[in-house]
Design a protein around this motif. Structure first.
Motif, PDB file in Angstrom:
ATOM      1  N   UNK A 226     -16.108  10.410  -1.063  1.00 47.02           N
ATOM      2  CA  UNK A 226     -17.484  10.875  -0.893  1.00 47.02           C
ATOM      3  C   UNK A 226     -17.893  10.753   0.560  1.00 47.02           C
ATOM      4  N   UNK A 227     -18.506  11.812   1.080  1.00 47.96           N
ATOM      5  CA  UNK A 227     -19.194  11.798   2.370  1.00 47.96           C
ATOM      6  C   UNK A 227     -20.621  12.250   2.096  1.00 47.96           C
ATOM      7  N   UNK A 228     -21.440  12.364   3.134  1.00 50.74           N
ATOM      8  CA  UNK A 228     -22.844  12.726   2.925  1.00 50.74           C
ATOM      9  C   UNK A 228     -23.003  14.068   2.219  1.00 50.74           C
ATOM     10  N   UNK A 229     -22.053  14.997   2.450  1.00 49.50           N
ATOM     11  CA  UNK A 229     -22.172  16.336   1.882  1.00 49.50           C
ATOM     12  C   UNK A 229     -21.817  16.394   0.405  1.00 49.50           C
ATOM     13  N   UNK A 230     -21.059  15.419  -0.104  1.00 47.27           N
ATOM     14  CA  UNK A 230     -20.693  15.460  -1.510  1.00 47.27           C
ATOM     15  C   UNK A 230     -19.413  14.721  -1.809  1.00 47.27           C
ATOM     16  N   UNK A 231     -18.909  14.918  -3.025  1.00 48.45           N
ATOM     17  CA  UNK A 231     -17.687  14.263  -3.468  1.00 48.45           C
ATOM     18  C   UNK A 231     -16.577  15.283  -3.672  1.00 48.45           C
ATOM     19  N   UNK A 232     -15.337  14.780  -3.629  1.00 47.27           N
ATOM     20  CA  UNK A 232     -14.201  15.664  -3.790  1.00 47.27           C
ATOM     21  C   UNK A 232     -12.988  14.874  -4.271  1.00 47.27           C
ATOM     22  N   UNK A 233     -12.292  15.416  -5.260  1.00 48.49           N
ATOM     23  CA  UNK A 233     -11.044  14.824  -5.712  1.00 48.49           C
ATOM     24  C   UNK A 233      -9.922  15.231  -4.766  1.00 48.49           C
ATOM     25  N   UNK A 234      -8.833  14.484  -4.782  1.00 45.52           N
ATOM     26  CA  UNK A 234      -7.714  14.823  -3.927  1.00 45.52           C
ATOM     27  C   UNK A 234      -6.563  13.860  -4.085  1.00 45.52           C
ATOM     28  N   UNK A 235      -5.563  14.020  -3.220  1.00 47.91           N
ATOM     29  CA  UNK A 235      -4.399  13.139  -3.200  1.00 47.91           C
ATOM     30  C   UNK A 235      -4.239  12.568  -1.805  1.00 47.91           C
ATOM     31  N   UNK A 236      -3.613  11.402  -1.726  1.00 51.26           N
ATOM     32  CA  UNK A 236      -3.399  10.746  -0.435  1.00 51.26           C
ATOM     33  C   UNK A 236      -2.075  10.003  -0.462  1.00 51.26           C
ATOM     34  N   UNK A 237      -1.609   9.621   0.730  1.00 54.97           N
ATOM     35  CA  UNK A 237      -0.366   8.866   0.815  1.00 54.97           C
ATOM     36  C   UNK A 237      -0.450   7.874   1.965  1.00 54.97           C
ATOM     37  N   UNK A 238       0.270   6.772   1.818  1.00 51.16           N
ATOM     38  CA  UNK A 238       0.402   5.762   2.866  1.00 51.16           C
ATOM     39  C   UNK A 238       1.886   5.497   3.057  1.00 51.16           C
ATOM     40  N   UNK A 239       2.399   5.575   4.302  1.00 54.05           N
ATOM     41  CA  UNK A 239       3.815   5.292   4.523  1.00 54.05           C
ATOM     42  C   UNK A 239       4.011   3.882   5.060  1.00 54.05           C
ATOM     43  N   UNK A 240       5.260   3.510   5.305  1.00 53.21           N
ATOM     44  CA  UNK A 240       5.590   2.140   5.683  1.00 53.21           C
ATOM     45  C   UNK A 240       5.009   1.740   7.029  1.00 53.21           C
ATOM     46  N   UNK A 241       4.656   2.712   7.856  1.00 48.16           N
ATOM     47  CA  UNK A 241       4.056   2.432   9.160  1.00 48.16           C
ATOM     48  C   UNK A 241       2.537   2.420   9.115  1.00 48.16           C
TER      49      UNK A 241
ATOM     50  N   UNK B 264       0.804  -1.217   0.000  1.00 49.24           N
ATOM     51  CA  UNK B 264       0.000   0.000   0.000  1.00 49.24           C
ATOM     52  C   UNK B 264       0.840   1.271   0.000  1.00 49.24           C
ATOM     53  N   UNK B 265       2.124   1.165   0.354  1.00 50.16           N
ATOM     54  CA  UNK B 265       2.967   2.349   0.505  1.00 50.16           C
ATOM     55  C   UNK B 265       3.075   3.110  -0.811  1.00 50.16           C
ATOM     56  N   UNK B 266       2.819   4.416  -0.756  1.00 49.60           N
ATOM     57  CA  UNK B 266       2.922   5.243  -1.947  1.00 49.60           C
ATOM     58  C   UNK B 266       1.954   6.401  -1.924  1.00 49.60           C
ATOM     59  N   UNK B 267       1.881   7.122  -3.033  1.00 51.00           N
ATOM     60  CA  UNK B 267       0.987   8.264  -3.193  1.00 51.00           C
ATOM     61  C   UNK B 267      -0.162   7.898  -4.127  1.00 51.00           C
ATOM     62  N   UNK B 268      -1.329   8.456  -3.854  1.00 54.14           N
ATOM     63  CA  UNK B 268      -2.532   8.117  -4.604  1.00 54.14           C
ATOM     64  C   UNK B 268      -3.263   9.377  -5.069  1.00 54.14           C
ATOM     65  N   UNK B 269      -3.861   9.284  -6.232  1.00 57.33           N
ATOM     66  CA  UNK B 269      -4.785  10.302  -6.723  1.00 57.33           C
ATOM     67  C   UNK B 269      -6.160   9.670  -6.772  1.00 57.33           C
ATOM     68  N   UNK B 270      -7.159  10.351  -6.217  1.00 53.63           N
ATOM     69  CA  UNK B 270      -8.460   9.696  -6.164  1.00 53.63           C
ATOM     70  C   UNK B 270      -9.606  10.630  -5.865  1.00 53.63           C
ATOM     71  N   UNK B 271     -10.691  10.051  -5.413  1.00 53.90           N
ATOM     72  CA  UNK B 271     -11.902  10.803  -5.099  1.00 53.90           C
ATOM     73  C   UNK B 271     -12.557  10.176  -3.877  1.00 53.90           C
TER      74      UNK B 271
END
Length: 254
Positions: free
Chosen positions: A162-177, A153-160
């Motif tokens: 959704x919560x009850x209020x709506x959707x949103x694009x963004x970026x995320x990351x997971x480190x070795x821990x 899973x370690x790495x950077x992600x581009x994605x989208x």
């Protein structure tokens, strides 16, 4: 975040392998703890009577997490169902399920009644107090029986998300821990942790939102994460403590 009018999260990987297809598990093929042979535990994938695809899992403690697609486009995620159920001699029941719908129905309570053959089939009905019933059939995915590997899973992600209020694009990351960080296009920041679940090829997720402009400032959700190695995609489902809001996240490693 923008208001959700229709299902707006693109499902870019096959629902039949939400936890990683059998052909992809060579990257994490260590045998996991022996799975139960008497309960509905496992990854399941199938269809509904309304033409939707449905896929998800029943955990060792009976917790259920399922996603379903639009009835008109199986590439669009239309919602998710979370609950706690009990397996008993081929019968699975959840009386406290919550349906987090992205097509305008909002958050609805539901009851799930199903019959199962361990590691083969799960067939049942989702009943809503004021919205009728939904029936489904599904089959078992043996990739549930491999050991989760956090290193994948370690790495950077581009994605989208959704919560009850709506959707949103963004970026995320997971480190070795297993530390998870994300930033949406609105500037909303969130952070949390991902860790292998004690049983099954799935990960636990705890996520806390930052201050405004987040739609739920300071809120916390807990749930699960799936990862598909063949497409480098991470998929998360989570819900808050009062079960009146949730999170659906889909990201691709970049």
């Amino acid at each position: 975040m923008k208001k959700i009018h229709v299902a707006s999260i693109v499902l870019a990987f096959s629902l039949s392998a939400c936890g990683g297809s059998s052909s992809s598990t060579s990257t994490s093929a260590t045998p996991n703890n022996p799975q139960s042979t008497a309960t509905a535990e496992g990854f399941w994938s199938g269809t509904t009577n309304t033409g939707r695809s449905i896929s998800g899992l029943v955990l060792d403690d009976g917790t259920t997490w399922f996603i379903y697609t639009s009835a008109t486009n199986n590439q669009l995620i239309a919602g998710a169902i979370e609950g706690n159920g009990v397996s008993n001699n081929g019968s699975f029941t959840s009386t406290n399920s919550v349906d987090f719908n992205l097509e305008g129905a909002g958050v609805r309570t539901a009851t799930v009644s199903a019959s199962y053959t361990p590691k083969q089939t799960l067939t049942g009905t989702v009943s809503y107090p004021s919205a009728g019933n939904l029936t489904f059939t599904s089959t078992y995915d043996a990739s549930y029986e491999t050991t989760p590997n956090l290193a994948l899973l370690v790495g950077n992600y581009s994605g989208v998300s959704a919560v009850k209020a709506g959707t949103e694009a963004g970026v995320a990351s997971v480190d070795a821990n297993g530390n998870f960080q994300s930033t949406g296009t609105s500037g909303c920041k969130s952070s949390g942790t991902i860790s292998p679940h004690k049983k099954g090829n799935v990960y636990n997720l705890t996520l806390q939102y930052g201050p405004s402009p987040c739609a739920t400032p300071g809120g916390t959700v807990t749930g699960v994460v799936f990862y598909q190695a063949t497409t480098s995609q991470l998929f998360g489902l989570a819900i808050n403590a009062t079960r009146d809001n949730g999170l659906i996240f889909l990201g691709k490693k970049i």
